[in-house]
Design a protein around this motif. Sequence first.
Motif: not given
Length: 474
Positions: A144, A147, A153-154, A179, A184, A469
Amino acid sequence: MARTLIKSGTVVSATGRSANDVLIDGETIAAVGAPGYFAGAEANADKVIDAFGKYVIPGGIDVHTHMELPFGGTFASDTFETGSRAAAWGGVTTMIDFAVQRTGEDVNAGLAEWHRKAEGECAIDYAFHMIIGGVDDEALKSMRYLTEHEGVTSFKLFMAYPGVLYSDDGQILRAMQTAADCGAMIMMHAENGIAIDVLVAQALARGETDPRYHSLTRPSQLEAEATHRAIVLADVAGDVPLYIVHMSAGDALEHVAEARSAGRNVFAETCPQYLWLTLEETLARPGFEGAKWVCSTPIRSANDRHPHRKDLWRGLRTNDLAIVSTDHCPFCMKDQKELGVGDFSKIPNGIGGVEHRMELIYQGVVAGELTLERWVETCCTTPARMFGMYPRKGVIAAGSDGDVVVWDPNRQTKIGIEDKHHMNMDYSAYEGFVIDGKVDTVISRGTVLVEDDTYTGTKGHGRFLERGLSQYLL
Ligand code: DUC
Ligand code: ZN
Ligand code: ZN
């Protein structure tokens, strides 16, 4: 700030092609105009590139590289410096590499380590995905944090490599739920590693130690099964965006196609090695030579129960496969692949190809497998949208970064360690390939990196990109 005018070329986007001129002012694209529109500006341009008879495309984006990855008792042989330079030679202006957290390690420390490796070293812009090799409460919190605060973000999980990077189904579900909650993307190495390890032990016990058994002990059913299981777990986790990496099997692709027709946020990539190579031509070569092509997922047999390569090309046309990446993970034969002489399971897994993706997929255009537009879409535009970098990257439009490749369809590229090879590898996985078409000029944020078959880039030009994102969700 320098102004560069690219005139008289055919600008190709994901949706069409047109005769247009492109003006780059400083680091960004100032405007795209009809031929001659910038005639006045030409006098003011610091540089004019005549692209007559050539294609003008967004800089390539390779979303799957492993520079300096620790793997199989050694390290991937390209550093961020050598690998990003080779990428630039091949028309790639952005790469996303995988930072690593292993079981018991701190995710933030893993990310910091990758920043240290890359900072000041890269010729092109770069970003990171995070491999979560040990899903626990702390790792979930960090997902978290990355992200929301770090532009990462992955997150890649492994259903393969038990005892190394493997996550069990419970860990996968928990990571997917996290996610889903923070928006994410989950990236999945989808192979049933527990079953594969049984097949590997049985093969070795029978004395089957040659490189070809690497592929034969990783049958496509075990990629298909893991792909299906990942899709089901992602559904249970609230349709978290799921991206299956390095897909090599037609039967795995069927599960992705089915999920996508049901409107699920399921995506997949493939890589040039699965589109062009077969077990018979590579891993099955006499002696130990086949080690050059040991990678996972494996290169598959032309005589398998599915026509995998045909299926993958079709998947690229239908968008069941959205992206072509390379999974660039080079190892030299000397001292690295050689670790597996007499035992294929000890051969470091990986193939280097960051330099050749644009040309190998362009060859698909020449062969009638893809349109020019689809080449740009799968190699430049969708990568930017899938991983939160659009429209800064992946498109030639006013306001976007000045990342542009001029492509000459009338020249040829010969691939090989003698002819054209800037990766830190002592062999080429595509030795002897002759491609119709060639990188002509490569520009990254307004700076020319490659021109007249000469490299003019510098290490440290490339900057870290904080990504948003995914902008590709259904
Ligand atoms: N596959 C490879 O071929 N190399 C590195 C890791 C992976 O998943
Ligand atoms: Zn993988
Ligand atoms: Zn990989």
